[in-house]
Design a protein around this motif. Structure first.
Motif, PDB file in Angstrom:
ATOM      1  N   GLN A   1       0.831  -1.198   0.000  1.00 11.84           N
ATOM      2  CA  GLN A   1       0.000   0.000   0.000  1.00 11.84           C
ATOM      3  C   GLN A   1       0.873   1.258   0.000  1.00 11.84           C
ATOM      4  O   GLN A   1       1.873   1.326   0.712  1.00 11.84           O
ATOM      5  CB  GLN A   1      -0.927   0.018   1.224  1.00 11.84           C
ATOM      6  CG  GLN A   1      -1.993  -1.068   1.182  1.00 11.84           C
ATOM      7  CD  GLN A   1      -2.856  -0.994  -0.071  1.00 11.84           C
ATOM      8  OE1 GLN A   1      -3.418   0.051  -0.392  1.00 11.84           O
ATOM      9  NE2 GLN A   1      -2.955  -2.116  -0.788  1.00 11.84           N
ATOM     10  N   ARG A   2       0.465   2.235  -0.791  1.00  9.91           N
ATOM     11  CA  ARG A   2       1.201   3.494  -0.859  1.00  9.91           C
ATOM     12  C   ARG A   2       1.036   4.257   0.453  1.00  9.91           C
ATOM     13  O   ARG A   2      -0.056   4.304   1.019  1.00  9.91           O
ATOM     14  CB  ARG A   2       0.667   4.356  -2.000  1.00  9.91           C
ATOM     15  CG  ARG A   2       0.854   3.761  -3.377  1.00  9.91           C
ATOM     16  CD  ARG A   2       0.219   4.673  -4.416  1.00  9.91           C
ATOM     17  NE  ARG A   2       0.891   5.962  -4.427  1.00  9.91           N
ATOM     18  CZ  ARG A   2       1.864   6.284  -5.285  1.00  9.91           C
ATOM     19  NH1 ARG A   2       2.284   5.417  -6.163  1.00  9.91           N
ATOM     20  NH2 ARG A   2       2.418   7.474  -5.239  1.00  9.91           N
ATOM     21  N   LYS A   3       2.131   4.873   0.921  1.00 12.31           N
ATOM     22  CA  LYS A   3       2.063   5.700   2.128  1.00 12.31           C
ATOM     23  C   LYS A   3       1.325   6.998   1.849  1.00 12.31           C
ATOM     24  O   LYS A   3       0.606   7.521   2.685  1.00 12.31           O
ATOM     25  CB  LYS A   3       3.479   5.999   2.651  1.00 12.31           C
ATOM     26  CG  LYS A   3       4.182   4.761   3.192  1.00 12.31           C
ATOM     27  CD  LYS A   3       5.587   5.098   3.635  1.00 12.31           C
ATOM     28  CE  LYS A   3       6.316   3.836   4.101  1.00 12.31           C
ATOM     29  NZ  LYS A   3       7.711   4.130   4.458  1.00 12.31           N
ATOM     30  N   ASN A   4       1.530   7.538   0.635  1.00  8.88           N
ATOM     31  CA  ASN A   4       0.904   8.800   0.254  1.00  8.88           C
ATOM     32  C   ASN A   4       0.135   8.608  -1.040  1.00  8.88           C
ATOM     33  O   ASN A   4       0.494   7.762  -1.863  1.00  8.88           O
ATOM     34  CB  ASN A   4       1.969   9.888   0.041  1.00  8.88           C
ATOM     35  CG  ASN A   4       2.773  10.125   1.301  1.00  8.88           C
ATOM     36  OD1 ASN A   4       2.204  10.390   2.349  1.00  8.88           O
ATOM     37  ND2 ASN A   4       4.088   9.995   1.193  1.00  8.88           N
ATOM     38  N   PRO A   5      -0.935   9.388  -1.252  1.00 14.25           N
ATOM     39  CA  PRO A   5      -1.644   9.308  -2.532  1.00 14.25           C
ATOM     40  C   PRO A   5      -0.752   9.805  -3.656  1.00 14.25           C
ATOM     41  O   PRO A   5       0.273  10.428  -3.419  1.00 14.25           O
ATOM     42  CB  PRO A   5      -2.852  10.239  -2.329  1.00 14.25           C
ATOM     43  CG  PRO A   5      -2.424  11.174  -1.239  1.00 14.25           C
ATOM     44  CD  PRO A   5      -1.511  10.391  -0.349  1.00 14.25           C
ATOM     45  N   LEU A   6      -1.149   9.493  -4.886  1.00 13.44           N
ATOM     46  CA  LEU A   6      -0.376   9.944  -6.046  1.00 13.44           C
ATOM     47  C   LEU A   6      -0.206  11.456  -6.024  1.00 13.44           C
ATOM     48  O   LEU A   6      -1.144  12.190  -5.796  1.00 13.44           O
ATOM     49  CB  LEU A   6      -1.095   9.537  -7.332  1.00 13.44           C
ATOM     50  CG  LEU A   6      -1.014   8.044  -7.681  1.00 13.44           C
ATOM     51  CD1 LEU A   6      -2.035   7.724  -8.747  1.00 13.44           C
ATOM     52  CD2 LEU A   6       0.372   7.675  -8.144  1.00 13.44           C
ATOM     53  N   GLN A   7       1.034  11.858  -6.251  1.00 13.43           N
ATOM     54  CA  GLN A   7       1.344  13.279  -6.181  1.00 13.43           C
ATOM     55  C   GLN A   7       1.992  13.738  -7.485  1.00 13.43           C
ATOM     56  O   GLN A   7       2.216  12.961  -8.394  1.00 13.43           O
ATOM     57  CB  GLN A   7       2.291  13.558  -5.001  1.00 13.43           C
ATOM     58  CG  GLN A   7       1.654  13.232  -3.648  1.00 13.43           C
ATOM     59  CD  GLN A   7       2.659  13.349  -2.515  1.00 13.43           C
ATOM     60  OE1 GLN A   7       3.855  13.419  -2.742  1.00 13.43           O
ATOM     61  NE2 GLN A   7       2.157  13.361  -1.297  1.00 13.43           N
ATOM     62  N   GLY A   8       2.299  15.007  -7.505  1.00 17.61           N
ATOM     63  CA  GLY A   8       3.054  15.564  -8.625  1.00 17.61           C
ATOM     64  C   GLY A   8       2.312  15.452  -9.942  1.00 17.61           C
ATOM     65  O   GLY A   8       1.096  15.354 -10.008  1.00 17.61           O
ATOM     66  N   MET A   9       3.089  15.438 -11.030  1.00 19.81           N
ATOM     67  CA  MET A   9       2.522  15.437 -12.368  1.00 19.81           C
ATOM     68  C   MET A   9       1.670  14.198 -12.621  1.00 19.81           C
ATOM     69  O   MET A   9       0.581  14.254 -13.184  1.00 19.81           O
ATOM     70  CB  MET A   9       3.653  15.507 -13.410  1.00 19.81           C
ATOM     71  CG  MET A   9       3.150  15.665 -14.839  1.00 19.81           C
ATOM     72  SD  MET A   9       4.505  15.654 -16.009  1.00 19.81           S
ATOM     73  CE  MET A   9       5.385  17.128 -15.576  1.00 19.81           C
ATOM     74  N   PHE A  10       2.168  13.035 -12.170  1.00 19.34           N
ATOM     75  CA  PHE A  10       1.457  11.782 -12.412  1.00 19.34           C
ATOM     76  C   PHE A  10       0.118  11.797 -11.695  1.00 19.34           C
ATOM     77  O   PHE A  10      -0.908  11.407 -12.240  1.00 19.34           O
ATOM     78  CB  PHE A  10       2.322  10.609 -11.933  1.00 19.34           C
ATOM     79  CG  PHE A  10       1.852   9.271 -12.433  1.00 19.34           C
ATOM     80  CD1 PHE A  10       1.685   9.040 -13.780  1.00 19.34           C
ATOM     81  CD2 PHE A  10       1.593   8.236 -11.538  1.00 19.34           C
ATOM     82  CE1 PHE A  10       1.263   7.801 -14.247  1.00 19.34           C
ATOM     83  CE2 PHE A  10       1.177   7.002 -11.991  1.00 19.34           C
ATOM     84  CZ  PHE A  10       1.016   6.785 -13.353  1.00 19.34           C
TER      85      PHE A  10
END
Length: 326
Positions: free
Chosen positions: A307-316
């Protein structure tokens, strides 16, 4: 007869209005025609005669685009998609064909050639051509993004129609004055045309900065993997290698490409420790593009359930939000 039925009966067949509107366009009154296409189609929509409203809007979009009225044409094209949604029209071969026909009317003029960049008039021509190209790409992109969203909601793949993604990728790449290969790749990986994608990557490699050719290939592979699509990631790598060989081009032999090759092998097995070790060992290579670590986090989630610690960030993350994939 109820008021609604009377309202429906009061409207003539759409073809009668289309013929009148075609004459207005032929006379060069594009603005007047635009207002009429919008108001007349709205009457058919309010009477729930969606099929006829769509015929009017499709005709209007195609006519305006044929005459170089990109802003007007794209506005009617967007109204066409809005009407598909209002009418809850399913995505199928016939409706896709209507969208494709509008898309094919978007202009594809070539950039002015043999310009003297020291001449003010030539510089003005170039500046105008670039501005017009940006407008075309923005308009066509808005239309196709709306089409993709509609297709996802009304019967196509959950990411939207692969064919629509391919059309958007191709138009963005061929018409943008400054190509954003991240966005182009985002749409190609949601399509099915691996040969076209490979050719586009190789074409881009011929234009990019020296030493960045491996970034374009790695980004495309990682985007496929971030969707859990190991099969097409491998197929794309094969296509790129095959086409580069046929054109006598050198395939980049960088540490980043080593990492990608090892990664493709690792993901065939249940080997999370090896995956993590690879990321650590090739950290300096994957940090060349901030997007890569976001993609690799998504790969870990798709293949190993991490599981990702943070949601998708940045350009993506922004692109995912834009396309409604989160």
């Amino acid at each position: 007869m109820s008021r609604e039925r009377a309202k429906r009966a009061a409207l003539p067949p759409a073809q009668e209005n289309i013929e009148k509107l075609e004459m207005v366009v032929k006379q060069g009154n594009y603005y007047g025609a635009q207002q009429m296409f919008k108001s007349i189609s709205a009457r058919y929509v309010s009477s729930e005669r969606y099929s006829e409203a769509l015929d009017i809007l499709k005709c209007g979009a195609c006519l305006q685009l044929e005459n170089g009225q990109v802003t007007c044409g794209s506005e009617l094209a967007l109204l066409f998609i809005e009407t598909l949604v209002k009418g809850k029209v399913s995505y199928n071969e016939e409706t896709f064909d209507h969208v494709r026909k509008i898309y094919e009317k978007f202009p594809r003029p070539s950039v002015p050639q043999n310009l003297d960049l020291t001449d003010d008039d030539d510089m003005q021509k170039l500046s105008e051509a670039i501005a017009a190209a940006k407008t075309r790409v923005e308009c066509c992109s808005s239309f196709l993004k709306a089409s993709i969203k509609w297709s996802a909601e009304f019967g196509a793949h959950r990411y939207g129609s692969p064919e629509l993604h391919e059309m958007l990728a191709d138009y963005m790449y061929s018409q943008s004055p400054e190509v954003d290969m991240v966005k182009v790749s985002f749409h190609f990986v949601r399509g099915r045309n691996l040969k076209k994608f490979a050719s586009t990557i190789i074409n881009f490699i011929g234009k990019c900065y020296p030493g960045e050719d491996d970034l374009a290939i790695a980004r495309a592979i990682l985007m496929y993997l971030s969707l859990g699509n190991l099969r097409d990631a491998n197929k794309l790598m094969d296509e790129v290698e095959k086409e580069m060989q046929s054109k006598n081009l050198d395939f980049p032999l960088s540490e980043l490409m080593q990492f990608v090759n090892y990664l493709l092998l690792t993901l065939q097995r249940d080997a999370l420790p090896l995956f993590n070790m690879l990321r650590q060992s090739y950290k300096s290579s994957t940090e060349r593009d901030p997007l890569f670590n976001e993609l690799l986090d998504e790969v870990a989630k798709k293949f190993y359930g991490v599981q990702r610690k943070n949601p998708l960030q940045g350009m993506f993350g922004d692109i995912f939000k834009m396309m409604g994939d989160e």
